[in-house]
Design a protein around this motif. Sequence first.
Motif, PDB file in Angstrom:
ATOM      1  N   MET A  56       0.849  -1.183   0.000  1.00  0.00           N
ATOM      2  CA  MET A  56       0.000   0.000   0.000  1.00  0.00           C
ATOM      3  C   MET A  56       0.885   1.235   0.000  1.00  0.00           C
ATOM      4  O   MET A  56       1.928   1.267   0.643  1.00  0.00           O
ATOM      5  CB  MET A  56      -0.935   0.001   1.202  1.00  0.00           C
ATOM      6  N   ASP A  57       0.479   2.246  -0.751  1.00  0.00           N
ATOM      7  CA  ASP A  57       1.253   3.472  -0.837  1.00  0.00           C
ATOM      8  C   ASP A  57       1.278   4.217   0.485  1.00  0.00           C
ATOM      9  O   ASP A  57       2.282   4.757   0.892  1.00  0.00           O
ATOM     10  CB  ASP A  57       0.704   4.375  -1.939  1.00  0.00           C
ATOM     11  N   SER A  58       0.152   4.256   1.137  1.00  0.00           N
ATOM     12  CA  SER A  58       0.110   4.908   2.446  1.00  0.00           C
ATOM     13  C   SER A  58      -0.797   4.094   3.357  1.00  0.00           C
ATOM     14  O   SER A  58      -1.675   3.387   2.907  1.00  0.00           O
ATOM     15  CB  SER A  58      -0.410   6.350   2.326  1.00  0.00           C
ATOM     16  N   ALA A  59      -0.571   4.216   4.626  1.00  0.00           N
ATOM     17  CA  ALA A  59      -1.352   3.437   5.587  1.00  0.00           C
ATOM     18  C   ALA A  59      -2.765   3.986   5.740  1.00  0.00           C
ATOM     19  O   ALA A  59      -3.637   3.316   6.257  1.00  0.00           O
ATOM     20  CB  ALA A  59      -0.652   3.443   6.943  1.00  0.00           C
ATOM     21  N   ASN A  60      -3.010   5.198   5.279  1.00  0.00           N
ATOM     22  CA  ASN A  60      -4.309   5.825   5.470  1.00  0.00           C
ATOM     23  C   ASN A  60      -5.273   5.580   4.315  1.00  0.00           C
ATOM     24  O   ASN A  60      -6.419   5.976   4.394  1.00  0.00           O
ATOM     25  CB  ASN A  60      -4.144   7.335   5.661  1.00  0.00           C
ATOM     26  N   SER A  61      -4.830   4.977   3.214  1.00  0.00           N
ATOM     27  CA  SER A  61      -5.729   4.776   2.086  1.00  0.00           C
ATOM     28  C   SER A  61      -6.162   3.319   2.020  1.00  0.00           C
ATOM     29  O   SER A  61      -5.441   2.421   2.418  1.00  0.00           O
ATOM     30  CB  SER A  61      -5.045   5.179   0.783  1.00  0.00           C
ATOM     31  N   SER A  62      -7.338   3.087   1.489  1.00  0.00           N
ATOM     32  CA  SER A  62      -7.841   1.733   1.320  1.00  0.00           C
ATOM     33  C   SER A  62      -8.605   1.666   0.007  1.00  0.00           C
ATOM     34  O   SER A  62      -9.196   2.649  -0.438  1.00  0.00           O
ATOM     35  CB  SER A  62      -8.741   1.335   2.480  1.00  0.00           C
ATOM     36  N   ASN A  63      -8.580   0.499  -0.628  1.00  0.00           N
ATOM     37  CA  ASN A  63      -9.294   0.305  -1.880  1.00  0.00           C
ATOM     38  C   ASN A  63     -10.596  -0.417  -1.596  1.00  0.00           C
ATOM     39  O   ASN A  63     -10.641  -1.361  -0.831  1.00  0.00           O
ATOM     40  CB  ASN A  63      -8.462  -0.524  -2.858  1.00  0.00           C
ATOM     41  N   THR A  64     -11.650   0.026  -2.238  1.00  0.00           N
ATOM     42  CA  THR A  64     -12.923  -0.667  -2.156  1.00  0.00           C
ATOM     43  C   THR A  64     -13.272  -1.148  -3.553  1.00  0.00           C
ATOM     44  O   THR A  64     -13.031  -0.464  -4.541  1.00  0.00           O
ATOM     45  CB  THR A  64     -14.048   0.239  -1.628  1.00  0.00           C
ATOM     46  N   VAL A  65     -13.816  -2.339  -3.633  1.00  0.00           N
ATOM     47  CA  VAL A  65     -14.193  -2.919  -4.906  1.00  0.00           C
ATOM     48  C   VAL A  65     -15.709  -2.975  -4.956  1.00  0.00           C
ATOM     49  O   VAL A  65     -16.360  -3.518  -4.062  1.00  0.00           O
ATOM     50  CB  VAL A  65     -13.593  -4.335  -5.061  1.00  0.00           C
ATOM     51  N   HIS A  66     -16.274  -2.398  -6.000  1.00  0.00           N
ATOM     52  CA  HIS A  66     -17.722  -2.387  -6.191  1.00  0.00           C
ATOM     53  C   HIS A  66     -18.017  -3.182  -7.460  1.00  0.00           C
ATOM     54  O   HIS A  66     -17.484  -2.885  -8.517  1.00  0.00           O
ATOM     55  CB  HIS A  66     -18.238  -0.954  -6.317  1.00  0.00           C
ATOM     56  N   VAL A  67     -18.833  -4.214  -7.346  1.00  0.00           N
ATOM     57  CA  VAL A  67     -19.179  -5.049  -8.486  1.00  0.00           C
ATOM     58  C   VAL A  67     -20.626  -4.770  -8.851  1.00  0.00           C
ATOM     59  O   VAL A  67     -21.514  -4.779  -7.998  1.00  0.00           O
ATOM     60  CB  VAL A  67     -18.997  -6.543  -8.156  1.00  0.00           C
ATOM     61  N   ARG A  68     -20.852  -4.506 -10.122  1.00  0.00           N
ATOM     62  CA  ARG A  68     -22.217  -4.364 -10.620  1.00  0.00           C
ATOM     63  C   ARG A  68     -22.337  -5.195 -11.884  1.00  0.00           C
ATOM     64  O   ARG A  68     -21.330  -5.600 -12.468  1.00  0.00           O
ATOM     65  CB  ARG A  68     -22.591  -2.906 -10.879  1.00  0.00           C
ATOM     66  N   TYR A  69     -23.524  -5.484 -12.296  1.00  0.00           N
ATOM     67  CA  TYR A  69     -23.756  -6.325 -13.458  1.00  0.00           C
ATOM     68  C   TYR A  69     -24.443  -5.493 -14.526  1.00  0.00           C
ATOM     69  O   TYR A  69     -25.464  -4.871 -14.295  1.00  0.00           O
ATOM     70  CB  TYR A  69     -24.595  -7.547 -13.079  1.00  0.00           C
ATOM     71  N   GLY A  70     -23.853  -5.494 -15.731  1.00  0.00           N
ATOM     72  CA  GLY A  70     -24.331  -4.675 -16.840  1.00  0.00           C
ATOM     73  C   GLY A  70     -25.347  -5.420 -17.697  1.00  0.00           C
ATOM     74  O   GLY A  70     -26.178  -6.182 -17.205  1.00  0.00           O
ATOM     75  N   GLU A  71     -25.224  -5.225 -19.017  1.00  0.00           N
ATOM     76  CA  GLU A  71     -26.221  -5.737 -19.955  1.00  0.00           C
ATOM     77  C   GLU A  71     -26.216  -7.261 -20.023  1.00  0.00           C
ATOM     78  O   GLU A  71     -25.203  -7.901 -19.765  1.00  0.00           O
ATOM     79  CB  GLU A  71     -26.002  -5.162 -21.354  1.00  0.00           C
ATOM     80  N   CYS A  72     -27.365  -7.799 -20.384  1.00  0.00           N
ATOM     81  CA  CYS A  72     -27.541  -9.247 -20.488  1.00  0.00           C
ATOM     82  C   CYS A  72     -26.897  -9.728 -21.781  1.00  0.00           C
ATOM     83  O   CYS A  72     -27.079  -9.120 -22.830  1.00  0.00           O
ATOM     84  CB  CYS A  72     -29.022  -9.604 -20.481  1.00  0.00           C
ATOM     85  N   GLN A  73     -26.139 -10.820 -21.690  1.00  0.00           N
ATOM     86  CA  GLN A  73     -25.464 -11.354 -22.866  1.00  0.00           C
ATOM     87  C   GLN A  73     -25.974 -12.744 -23.236  1.00  0.00           C
ATOM     88  O   GLN A  73     -25.328 -13.461 -23.988  1.00  0.00           O
ATOM     89  CB  GLN A  73     -23.956 -11.409 -22.605  1.00  0.00           C
ATOM     90  N   ARG A  74     -27.142 -13.099 -22.752  1.00  0.00           N
ATOM     91  CA  ARG A  74     -27.691 -14.423 -23.041  1.00  0.00           C
ATOM     92  C   ARG A  74     -28.174 -14.480 -24.482  1.00  0.00           C
ATOM     93  O   ARG A  74     -28.856 -13.587 -24.973  1.00  0.00           O
ATOM     94  CB  ARG A  74     -28.857 -14.719 -22.102  1.00  0.00           C
ATOM     95  N   ASN A  75     -27.820 -15.546 -25.164  1.00  0.00           N
ATOM     96  CA  ASN A  75     -28.232 -15.759 -26.542  1.00  0.00           C
ATOM     97  C   ASN A  75     -29.566 -16.504 -26.535  1.00  0.00           C
ATOM     98  O   ASN A  75     -29.624 -17.705 -26.286  1.00  0.00           O
ATOM     99  CB  ASN A  75     -27.160 -16.556 -27.296  1.00  0.00           C
ATOM    100  N   HIS A  76     -30.640 -15.792 -26.831  1.00  0.00           N
ATOM    101  CA  HIS A  76     -31.969 -16.385 -26.781  1.00  0.00           C
ATOM    102  C   HIS A  76     -32.278 -17.216 -28.021  1.00  0.00           C
ATOM    103  O   HIS A  76     -33.225 -17.990 -28.027  1.00  0.00           O
ATOM    104  CB  HIS A  76     -33.032 -15.300 -26.603  1.00  0.00           C
ATOM    105  N   ALA A  77     -31.504 -17.059 -29.088  1.00  0.00           N
ATOM    106  CA  ALA A  77     -31.755 -17.796 -30.322  1.00  0.00           C
ATOM    107  C   ALA A  77     -30.752 -18.923 -30.537  1.00  0.00           C
ATOM    108  O   ALA A  77     -30.561 -19.392 -31.649  1.00  0.00           O
ATOM    109  CB  ALA A  77     -31.719 -16.837 -31.503  1.00  0.00           C
ATOM    110  N   ALA A  78     -30.092 -19.383 -29.477  1.00  0.00           N
ATOM    111  CA  ALA A  78     -29.075 -20.426 -29.616  1.00  0.00           C
ATOM    112  C   ALA A  78     -29.676 -21.752 -30.067  1.00  0.00           C
ATOM    113  O   ALA A  78     -29.040 -22.503 -30.810  1.00  0.00           O
ATOM    114  CB  ALA A  78     -28.331 -20.613 -28.303  1.00  0.00           C
ATOM    115  N   ASN A  79     -30.892 -22.053 -29.662  1.00  0.00           N
ATOM    116  CA  ASN A  79     -31.485 -23.345 -30.021  1.00  0.00           C
ATOM    117  C   ASN A  79     -31.885 -23.419 -31.494  1.00  0.00           C
ATOM    118  O   ASN A  79     -32.073 -24.498 -32.020  1.00  0.00           O
ATOM    119  CB  ASN A  79     -32.676 -23.672 -29.125  1.00  0.00           C
ATOM    120  N   VAL A  80     -31.989 -22.299 -32.203  1.00  0.00           N
ATOM    121  CA  VAL A  80     -32.293 -22.306 -33.636  1.00  0.00           C
ATOM    122  C   VAL A  80     -31.070 -21.950 -34.471  1.00  0.00           C
ATOM    123  O   VAL A  80     -31.161 -21.796 -35.679  1.00  0.00           O
ATOM    124  CB  VAL A  80     -33.465 -21.353 -33.963  1.00  0.00           C
ATOM    125  N   GLY A  81     -29.920 -21.777 -33.835  1.00  0.00           N
ATOM    126  CA  GLY A  81     -28.690 -21.507 -34.564  1.00  0.00           C
ATOM    127  C   GLY A  81     -28.431 -20.050 -34.856  1.00  0.00           C
ATOM    128  O   GLY A  81     -27.567 -19.716 -35.659  1.00  0.00           O
TER     129      GLY A  81
END
Length: 99
Positions: free
Chosen positions: A22-47
């Motif tokens: 860590m660069d300094s003892a007074n700083s801390s990193n926070t990680v925020h996870v969010r989920y964006g657009e849907c990438q599911r292929n709805h037409a996979a069963n028909v090619g």
Amino acid sequence: MTKRRVVLKREEPPPPPSPPPMDSANSSNTVHVRYGECQRNHAANVGGYAVDGCREFMAVNNEAEEEGSLTCAACGCHRNFHRRVVEEAEEASCSSDCE
């Protein structure tokens, strides 16, 4: 008939990586996870390839323990079909001598 002797070597797993300094003892990193657009292929069963256009994951319930929180309220897909966006923010906390 001759016998063959086989010797197996067991490899030890590599040691876990050490945390970055860590660069300094007074700083801390926070990680925020969010989920964006849907990438599911709805037409996979028909090619084909077609997504539903859901722009962002919205949980059915706000509580993380419930099974419904893993399902998107907009498209009905599981959270794993949505693109994962990881945002890191560095927060600096000031000690008593800072003003």
